[in-house]
Design an enzyme around this catalytic site. Structure first.
Site, PDB file in Angstrom:
ATOM      1  N   ASN A  42     -16.789 -26.620  14.213  1.00  0.00           N
ATOM      2  CA  ASN A  42     -15.981 -27.695  13.302  1.00  0.00           C
ATOM      3  C   ASN A  42     -16.799 -28.430  12.567  1.00  0.00           C
ATOM      4  OD1 ASN A  42     -13.496 -26.799  14.511  1.00  0.00           O
ATOM      5  ND2 ASN A  42     -14.017 -27.751  16.467  1.00  0.00           N
ATOM      6  N   ARG A  45       6.084 -14.039  25.861  1.00  0.00           N
ATOM      7  CA  ARG A  45       4.738 -14.660  26.532  1.00  0.00           C
ATOM      8  C   ARG A  45       3.384 -13.749  25.948  1.00  0.00           C
ATOM      9  NH1 ARG A  45       8.419 -14.761  30.945  1.00  0.00           N
ATOM     10  NH2 ARG A  45       8.727 -16.965  31.463  1.00  0.00           N
ATOM     11  N   HIS A  68      -7.746 -26.585   2.774  1.00  0.00           N
ATOM     12  CA  HIS A  68      -8.464 -26.777   3.794  1.00  0.00           C
ATOM     13  C   HIS A  68      -9.989 -26.695   3.446  1.00  0.00           C
ATOM     14  CE1 HIS A  68      -9.447 -26.518   7.988  1.00  0.00           C
ATOM     15  NE2 HIS A  68     -10.207 -25.393   7.607  1.00  0.00           N
ATOM     16  N   GLU A 102     -13.695 -23.083  23.505  1.00  0.00           N
ATOM     17  CA  GLU A 102     -14.170 -24.487  23.091  1.00  0.00           C
ATOM     18  C   GLU A 102     -14.172 -25.413  23.993  1.00  0.00           C
ATOM     19  OE1 GLU A 102     -12.956 -25.333  18.831  1.00  0.00           O
ATOM     20  OE2 GLU A 102     -13.078 -27.486  19.453  1.00  0.00           O
ATOM     21  N   HIS A 151     -15.044 -30.983   9.948  1.00  0.00           N
ATOM     22  CA  HIS A 151     -13.754 -30.986   9.995  1.00  0.00           C
ATOM     23  C   HIS A 151     -13.304 -32.441  10.621  1.00  0.00           C
ATOM     24  CE1 HIS A 151     -14.059 -26.692   9.758  1.00  0.00           C
ATOM     25  NE2 HIS A 151     -12.902 -26.494  10.067  1.00  0.00           N
ATOM     26  N   HIS A 156     -10.174 -32.929   8.169  1.00  0.00           N
ATOM     27  CA  HIS A 156      -8.920 -32.835   8.984  1.00  0.00           C
ATOM     28  C   HIS A 156      -8.330 -34.103   8.519  1.00  0.00           C
ATOM     29  CE1 HIS A 156      -9.142 -29.590  11.992  1.00  0.00           C
ATOM     30  NE2 HIS A 156      -9.266 -28.915  10.916  1.00  0.00           N
ATOM     31  N   LYS A 171     -20.010 -16.434  13.855  1.00  0.00           N
ATOM     32  CA  LYS A 171     -18.572 -16.828  14.535  1.00  0.00           C
ATOM     33  C   LYS A 171     -18.408 -15.989  15.855  1.00  0.00           C
ATOM     34  CE  LYS A 171     -14.009 -18.357  14.286  1.00  0.00           C
ATOM     35  NZ  LYS A 171     -13.064 -18.997  13.589  1.00  0.00           N
ATOM     36  N   LYS A 222      -8.280 -18.635  17.455  1.00  0.00           N
ATOM     37  CA  LYS A 222      -7.539 -19.937  17.312  1.00  0.00           C
ATOM     38  C   LYS A 222      -6.210 -19.573  16.605  1.00  0.00           C
ATOM     39  CE  LYS A 222     -10.784 -23.494  17.617  1.00  0.00           C
ATOM     40  NZ  LYS A 222     -11.453 -24.576  17.046  1.00  0.00           N
ATOM     41  N   ARG A 258     -18.560 -23.991  21.055  1.00  0.00           N
ATOM     42  CA  ARG A 258     -17.614 -23.501  19.804  1.00  0.00           C
ATOM     43  C   ARG A 258     -17.116 -24.909  18.859  1.00  0.00           C
ATOM     44  NH1 ARG A 258     -12.426 -19.417  19.509  1.00  0.00           N
ATOM     45  NH2 ARG A 258     -12.029 -19.989  17.403  1.00  0.00           N
ATOM     46  N   GLU A 281     -16.567 -22.511   3.934  1.00  0.00           N
ATOM     47  CA  GLU A 281     -16.565 -22.073   5.239  1.00  0.00           C
ATOM     48  C   GLU A 281     -17.774 -21.070   5.443  1.00  0.00           C
ATOM     49  OE1 GLU A 281     -14.950 -23.456   7.748  1.00  0.00           O
ATOM     50  OE2 GLU A 281     -12.752 -24.022   7.129  1.00  0.00           O
TER      51      GLU A 281
HETATM   52  P1  NAD Z   1      -3.802 -19.833   2.427  1.00  0.00           P
HETATM   53  O1  NAD Z   1      -3.516 -18.919   3.531  1.00  0.00           O
HETATM   54  O2  NAD Z   1      -2.864 -20.981   2.176  1.00  0.00           O
HETATM   55  O3  NAD Z   1      -4.004 -18.884   1.426  1.00  0.00           O
HETATM   56  C1  NAD Z   1      -4.351 -19.663   0.200  1.00  0.00           C
HETATM   57  C2  NAD Z   1      -3.362 -19.415  -1.129  1.00  0.00           C
HETATM   58  O4  NAD Z   1      -3.658 -18.049  -1.458  1.00  0.00           O
HETATM   59  C3  NAD Z   1      -2.211 -19.082  -0.732  1.00  0.00           C
HETATM   60  O5  NAD Z   1      -1.043 -19.543  -1.534  1.00  0.00           O
HETATM   61  C4  NAD Z   1      -1.712 -17.801  -0.732  1.00  0.00           C
HETATM   62  O6  NAD Z   1      -0.589 -17.339  -0.643  1.00  0.00           O
HETATM   63  C5  NAD Z   1      -2.503 -17.178  -1.677  1.00  0.00           C
HETATM   64  N1  NAD Z   1      -3.174 -15.994  -1.124  1.00  0.00           N
HETATM   65  C6  NAD Z   1      -3.481 -15.304  -0.138  1.00  0.00           C
HETATM   66  N2  NAD Z   1      -4.059 -13.960  -0.486  1.00  0.00           N
HETATM   67  C7  NAD Z   1      -4.167 -13.677  -1.732  1.00  0.00           C
HETATM   68  C8  NAD Z   1      -4.686 -12.720  -2.394  1.00  0.00           C
HETATM   69  N3  NAD Z   1      -5.391 -11.651  -2.051  1.00  0.00           N
HETATM   70  N4  NAD Z   1      -4.415 -13.061  -3.926  1.00  0.00           N
HETATM   71  C9  NAD Z   1      -3.926 -13.946  -4.501  1.00  0.00           C
HETATM   72  N5  NAD Z   1      -3.380 -15.192  -3.573  1.00  0.00           N
HETATM   73  C10 NAD Z   1      -3.459 -14.867  -2.206  1.00  0.00           C
HETATM   74  O7  NAD Z   1      -5.180 -20.387   2.920  1.00  0.00           O
HETATM   75  P2  NAD Z   1      -6.588 -20.258   3.437  1.00  0.00           P
HETATM   76  O8  NAD Z   1      -7.540 -20.839   2.767  1.00  0.00           O
HETATM   77  O9  NAD Z   1      -6.566 -18.736   3.505  1.00  0.00           O
HETATM   78  O10 NAD Z   1      -6.375 -20.638   4.980  1.00  0.00           O
HETATM   79  C11 NAD Z   1      -6.428 -21.965   5.241  1.00  0.00           C
HETATM   80  C12 NAD Z   1      -5.826 -21.974   6.751  1.00  0.00           C
HETATM   81  O11 NAD Z   1      -6.630 -21.472   7.673  1.00  0.00           O
HETATM   82  C13 NAD Z   1      -5.579 -23.482   6.966  1.00  0.00           C
HETATM   83  O12 NAD Z   1      -4.341 -23.820   7.835  1.00  0.00           O
HETATM   84  C14 NAD Z   1      -6.726 -23.746   8.085  1.00  0.00           C
HETATM   85  O13 NAD Z   1      -6.304 -24.819   8.918  1.00  0.00           O
HETATM   86  C15 NAD Z   1      -6.779 -22.285   8.649  1.00  0.00           C
HETATM   87  N6  NAD Z   1      -7.919 -22.050   9.388  1.00  0.00           N
HETATM   88  C16 NAD Z   1      -7.903 -21.575  10.579  1.00  0.00           C
HETATM   89  C17 NAD Z   1      -9.091 -21.152  11.227  1.00  0.00           C
HETATM   90  C18 NAD Z   1      -9.031 -20.504  12.666  1.00  0.00           C
HETATM   91  O14 NAD Z   1     -10.025 -20.268  13.180  1.00  0.00           O
HETATM   92  N7  NAD Z   1      -7.807 -20.198  13.217  1.00  0.00           N
HETATM   93  C19 NAD Z   1     -10.254 -21.466  10.628  1.00  0.00           C
HETATM   94  C20 NAD Z   1     -10.364 -21.867   9.425  1.00  0.00           C
HETATM   95  C21 NAD Z   1      -9.225 -22.271   8.715  1.00  0.00           C
HETATM   96  N1  GLY Z   2     -12.878 -22.485  12.744  1.00  0.00           N
HETATM   97  C1  GLY Z   2     -13.255 -23.391  13.870  1.00  0.00           C
HETATM   98  C2  GLY Z   2     -13.061 -22.248  15.125  1.00  0.00           C
HETATM   99  O1  GLY Z   2     -12.766 -21.191  14.898  1.00  0.00           O
HETATM  100  O2  GLY Z   2     -13.524 -22.399  16.406  1.00  0.00           O
END
Ligand code: NAD
Ligand code: GLY
Length: 372
Positions: free
Chosen positions: A245, A121, A265, A237, A248, A252, A227, A143, A241, A185
């Site tokens: 998006n 939890r 992404h 949200e 998106h 998405h 942010k 998130k 918030r 982003e």
């Molecule tokens: P990712 O986590 O897949 O990383 C991208 C690639 O880079 C992967 O292959 C990873 O292994 C590699 N990598 C990571 N760090 C590295 C480094 N320092 N050197 C070399 N390679 C490295 O992708 P991302 O773009 O970081 O994140 C995308 C994800 O984030 C999506 O799933 C998206 O939905 C999510 N997201 C979440 C939020 C949120 O608010 N929670 C906001 C935006 C995006």
């Molecule tokens: N990436 C959108 C949010 O964090 O709300």
């Protein structure tokens, strides 16, 4: 080093941004929590590049540290992989005093955060982001989620980290394509909430080549402040918030319709932002001049999205599975100017489809549908 404080009542935390900061800042932050076990969640790629980096950093703490290594890729951001984290935590006898450290990009951050939100939890977690996208967006705001085949990030929870350490040196090993994805982003935060950041990025676009850390530090700090400010006003949200998006709705859709395997992404969001700017102009909210300003900048980096065949029923179905949708309509984020966005409530999928048809006819460089 830059510091941003996120002030959500009851969930305040610090973000540090800089170079060569991890060794000092992470142990200091960890000391504040009376934990008996630390579980680092990472993936195969990061573990290979930075083996036991977090352990070495925390060596002096003499705490038990275990590393859970997941497969790499958005296609693994699902319940099966999440279950691997729970298995690991249970095998290591983790309990409510366990601290989780998410060491990776947005995929690791979202999954480790969701595991921390739900295991026993809820246990505390720290974000150590390693991608530009995670620095500017996913590691802050709380998130957390995994994907479902019918919808992106549809299974998740709000869970704020207790600390975020952005060590920019990790960006040195990141592929250019990934840097660009994160840059989208960053641009998003400028386009929707801060015209000054937009201009700063336009004037420093070569940072993607130079990796000038002073420029990056300034841009990431601005992005985190934007942010944090939005999340402080509307953590869960209920309204404002949703503006984060921007891009998106189509983004998405692109990710889901291509099974999370073809585009990053940030790339999908980049094209989604071109579409949202286009829609803002078509619907009479955005001037032609502002539209050109935004799109000419986005076009220099946008990747050309090739979508498998689709028809209206499929488009509608996927668009309505988005979290910003209800049974019949979508809250579509549009802009009135650079730095000024709003929520266009209850936008019908018919209207979005109509705009999308026009968009692919006029913007083949941004998005095409492969019909044969
Ligand atoms: P990712 O986590 O897949 O990383 C991208 C690639 O880079 C992967 O292959 C990873 O292994 C590699 N990598 C990571 N760090 C590295 C480094 N320092 N050197 C070399 N390679 C490295 O992708 P991302 O773009 O970081 O994140 C995308 C994800 O984030 C999506 O799933 C998206 O939905 C999510 N997201 C979440 C939020 C949120 O608010 N929670 C906001 C935006 C995006
Ligand atoms: N990436 C959108 C949010 O964090 O709300």
């Amino acid at each position: 080093m830059q510091t941003v404080e996120v002030q959500i009542p009851g969930y305040e935390y610090t973000i540090h941004i800089g170079t060569h900061i991890l060794d000092q800042q992470l142990p200091q932050a960890v000391r504040q929590f009376g934990v008996d076990l630390i579980v680092v969640v990472t993936n195969t790629t990061i573990h290979e590049l930075y083996p036991f980096c977090i352990q070495q950093c925390l060596e002096a703490s003499k705490q038990q540290i275990e590393t859970c290594i997941l497969p790499d890729g958005e296609q693994y951001k699902n319940l099966d992989t999440l279950n691997q984290i729970y298995d690991f935590l249970l095998k290591k006898r983790a309990n409510r005093k366990t601290l989780v450290i998410a060491f990776g990009g947005g995929v690791i951050g979202d999954m480790a955060g969701f595991a921390a939100a739900t295991f026993m939890r809820g246990v505390p977690y720290i974000q150590v982001p390693t991608t530009l996208l995670a620095d500017v967006d996913s590691s802050i705001g709380g998130k957390t989620a995994v994907n479902h085949s019918l919808g992106k990030n549809t299974i998740g929870a709000f869970k704020q980290p207790v600390y975020v350490c952005m060590e920019l040196n990790f960006l040195k090993t990141l592929e250019k394509r990934e840097l660009i994805a994160g840059f989208f982003e960053l641009m998003k935060h400028g386009i929707i909430h801060d015209a000054q950041l937009f201009t700063f990025l336009k004037n420093h676009q070569n940072v993607l080549e130079t990796l000038d850390f002073s420029v990056l530090e300034e841009a990431i700090e601005a992005s985190c402040r934007i942010k944090a400010n939005v999340v402080e006003q509307d953590e869960k949200e209920q309204g404002w918030r949703a503006t984060l998006n921007f891009g998106h709705t189509l983004g998405h859709f692109i990710e889901t319709h291509t099974n999370y395997t073809s585009y990053l992404h940030g790339e999908a969001v980049g094209t989604g932002m071109v579409f949202a700017a286009f829609a803002s102009r078509e619907l009479g909210f955005l001037s032609e001049a502002a539209y050109q300003d935004i799109v000419s900048f986005l076009q220099t980096l946008a990747c050309s999205i090739q979508l498998p065949a689709l028809n209206y029923p499929l488009f509608k179905d996927l668009i309505l599975h988005d979290k910003k949708a209800n049974q019949q309509a979508v809250d579509f984020i549009l802009i009135r100017n650079i730095g000024e966005c709003f929520i266009h409530n209850n936008t019908s999928p018919e209207l979005i489809w109509e705009l999308f048809q026009k968009f692919i006819d006029t913007h083949p460089w941004a998005c095409q549908v492969i019909t044969s």
